[in-house]
Design a protein around this motif. Sequence first.
Motif, PDB file in Angstrom:
ATOM      1  N   LEU A 247      73.782 148.109  99.136  1.00 61.11           N
ATOM      2  CA  LEU A 247      73.127 146.805  99.198  1.00 61.11           C
ATOM      3  C   LEU A 247      71.899 146.750  98.302  1.00 61.11           C
ATOM      4  CD1 LEU A 247      73.403 146.052 103.030  1.00 61.11           C
ATOM      5  CD2 LEU A 247      74.657 144.948 101.166  1.00 61.11           C
ATOM      6  N   ALA A 248      71.141 147.853  98.269  1.00 66.49           N
ATOM      7  CA  ALA A 248      69.978 147.905  97.373  1.00 66.49           C
ATOM      8  C   ALA A 248      70.432 147.784  95.924  1.00 66.49           C
ATOM      9  CB  ALA A 248      69.212 149.210  97.580  1.00 66.49           C
ATOM     10  N   GLY A 249      71.531 148.474  95.569  1.00 66.59           N
ATOM     11  CA  GLY A 249      72.045 148.395  94.207  1.00 66.59           C
ATOM     12  C   GLY A 249      72.464 146.991  93.833  1.00 66.59           C
ATOM     13  N   LEU A 250      73.176 146.316  94.727  1.00 67.71           N
ATOM     14  CA  LEU A 250      73.597 144.938  94.464  1.00 67.71           C
ATOM     15  C   LEU A 250      72.389 144.020  94.312  1.00 67.71           C
ATOM     16  CD1 LEU A 250      76.591 144.650  96.954  1.00 67.71           C
ATOM     17  CD2 LEU A 250      76.720 144.795  94.459  1.00 67.71           C
ATOM     18  N   ALA A 251      71.402 144.199  95.198  1.00 65.16           N
ATOM     19  CA  ALA A 251      70.197 143.372  95.127  1.00 65.16           C
ATOM     20  C   ALA A 251      69.454 143.581  93.801  1.00 65.16           C
ATOM     21  CB  ALA A 251      69.271 143.686  96.301  1.00 65.16           C
ATOM     22  N   LEU A 252      69.395 144.823  93.337  1.00 62.24           N
ATOM     23  CA  LEU A 252      68.703 145.114  92.081  1.00 62.24           C
ATOM     24  C   LEU A 252      69.421 144.488  90.888  1.00 62.24           C
ATOM     25  CD1 LEU A 252      67.718 148.803  92.805  1.00 62.24           C
ATOM     26  CD2 LEU A 252      66.133 146.913  92.364  1.00 62.24           C
ATOM     27  N   LEU A 253      70.732 144.488  90.900  1.00 62.43           N
ATOM     28  CA  LEU A 253      71.468 143.832  89.820  1.00 62.43           C
ATOM     29  C   LEU A 253      71.175 142.336  89.802  1.00 62.43           C
ATOM     30  CD1 LEU A 253      74.931 145.645  90.095  1.00 62.43           C
ATOM     31  CD2 LEU A 253      73.158 145.999  88.367  1.00 62.43           C
ATOM     32  N   VAL A 254      71.097 141.739  90.989  1.00 59.92           N
ATOM     33  CA  VAL A 254      70.771 140.313  91.073  1.00 59.92           C
ATOM     34  C   VAL A 254      69.331 140.069  90.603  1.00 59.92           C
ATOM     35  CG1 VAL A 254      70.483 138.352  92.638  1.00 59.92           C
ATOM     36  CG2 VAL A 254      72.433 139.901  92.918  1.00 59.92           C
TER      37      VAL A 254
ATOM     38  N   MET B 209      66.221 148.156  82.912  1.00 57.78           N
ATOM     39  CA  MET B 209      65.999 149.348  83.734  1.00 57.78           C
ATOM     40  C   MET B 209      66.212 149.048  85.215  1.00 57.78           C
ATOM     41  SD  MET B 209      65.478 151.806  81.668  1.00 57.78           S
ATOM     42  CE  MET B 209      66.529 150.970  80.455  1.00 57.78           C
ATOM     43  N   VAL B 210      65.850 147.848  85.652  1.00 59.40           N
ATOM     44  CA  VAL B 210      66.132 147.448  87.038  1.00 59.40           C
ATOM     45  C   VAL B 210      67.639 147.489  87.291  1.00 59.40           C
ATOM     46  CG1 VAL B 210      66.078 145.517  88.666  1.00 59.40           C
ATOM     47  CG2 VAL B 210      64.056 146.037  87.319  1.00 59.40           C
ATOM     48  N   ALA B 211      68.411 146.994  86.332  1.00 59.89           N
ATOM     49  CA  ALA B 211      69.870 146.998  86.470  1.00 59.89           C
ATOM     50  C   ALA B 211      70.419 148.426  86.502  1.00 59.89           C
ATOM     51  CB  ALA B 211      70.508 146.217  85.324  1.00 59.89           C
ATOM     52  N   VAL B 212      69.842 149.319  85.693  1.00 64.46           N
ATOM     53  CA  VAL B 212      70.293 150.717  85.682  1.00 64.46           C
ATOM     54  C   VAL B 212      70.000 151.378  87.030  1.00 64.46           C
ATOM     55  CG1 VAL B 212      69.969 152.996  84.623  1.00 64.46           C
ATOM     56  CG2 VAL B 212      70.075 150.949  83.187  1.00 64.46           C
ATOM     57  N   VAL B 213      68.801 151.128  87.571  1.00 70.55           N
ATOM     58  CA  VAL B 213      68.464 151.668  88.896  1.00 70.55           C
ATOM     59  C   VAL B 213      69.450 151.133  89.937  1.00 70.55           C
ATOM     60  CG1 VAL B 213      66.720 151.766  90.712  1.00 70.55           C
ATOM     61  CG2 VAL B 213      66.027 151.943  88.326  1.00 70.55           C
ATOM     62  N   GLY B 214      69.792 149.846  89.813  1.00 66.21           N
ATOM     63  CA  GLY B 214      70.754 149.261  90.737  1.00 66.21           C
ATOM     64  C   GLY B 214      72.122 149.907  90.638  1.00 66.21           C
ATOM     65  N   ALA B 215      72.588 150.139  89.400  1.00 69.34           N
ATOM     66  CA  ALA B 215      73.886 150.790  89.208  1.00 69.34           C
ATOM     67  C   ALA B 215      73.865 152.209  89.778  1.00 69.34           C
ATOM     68  CB  ALA B 215      74.234 150.817  87.722  1.00 69.34           C
ATOM     69  N   GLY B 216      72.742 152.926  89.578  1.00 64.24           N
ATOM     70  CA  GLY B 216      72.613 154.269  90.126  1.00 64.24           C
ATOM     71  C   GLY B 216      72.655 154.271  91.644  1.00 64.24           C
TER      72      GLY B 216
END
Length: 229
Positions: free
Chosen positions: A56-63, A84-91
């Motif tokens: 859920l954190a990853g999905l939220a970061l992509l958004v 970088m926010v998107a990369v953290v989300g993917a990770g």
Amino acid sequence: MTRRTVAWPLALVAAVLYSSFLLSYVVRRGQHADFVSQLELPGAPYAEWYRASDVLAGLALLVIAWLCWPDRHVRTAVRWACVMVAVVGAGSLLDGSTSMDCASGTGATCDLGDHSVPGLLHQLIVGHTLSGLAGFAAAGIGAACCARASHPAHPGWMRVHIVLAAGIGLCGLADLALLLANVDMGLVERLRILLVSAWIASVPWTVRAVRHDAWARSTHDADTRAVRS
């Protein structure tokens, strides 16, 4: 409600979910695990919750990365921060959907007893560990990008992000040193996660400040051109 207004509360939710290991201190189960990822191992107490929170954190970061994506007149550093926010989300998504490769009793694919440099390098490039490292590295770079974007108009935010970038980087170096010395790194890893969560929560506010400054400059330039014409 604009998409950028939604980003602020969503970032707070993502920051809390990213630091879901704090639940272990509330329920007093797994708080002394060597690695936070051990909380997500199949069969561990609340493992499904920890996995779900990472996803859920990853999905939220992509958004959030999409919500905060700046207009073309905003500094390039802001765009890199959003990347970088998107990369953290993917990770985080990968962390929640895979199991730790290096953990005792899990059929580990690496030798936990090998604390030589080659042995540690092997541990660091296996699946779950690699996604975690990519996420932490992206957070440090993202904080540095936010610091660059905030200079010189927003010195307060600049200092905040310099501290976060330095803290995340130093924790990463400390992790390597502790692994080489075969010393428990649990506390340092948890501190690093909290620093990343603090950065996540701060991103929309920083982007808003930088965007407002860029909008003010573009408006001033337009007014100046209109007067001259």
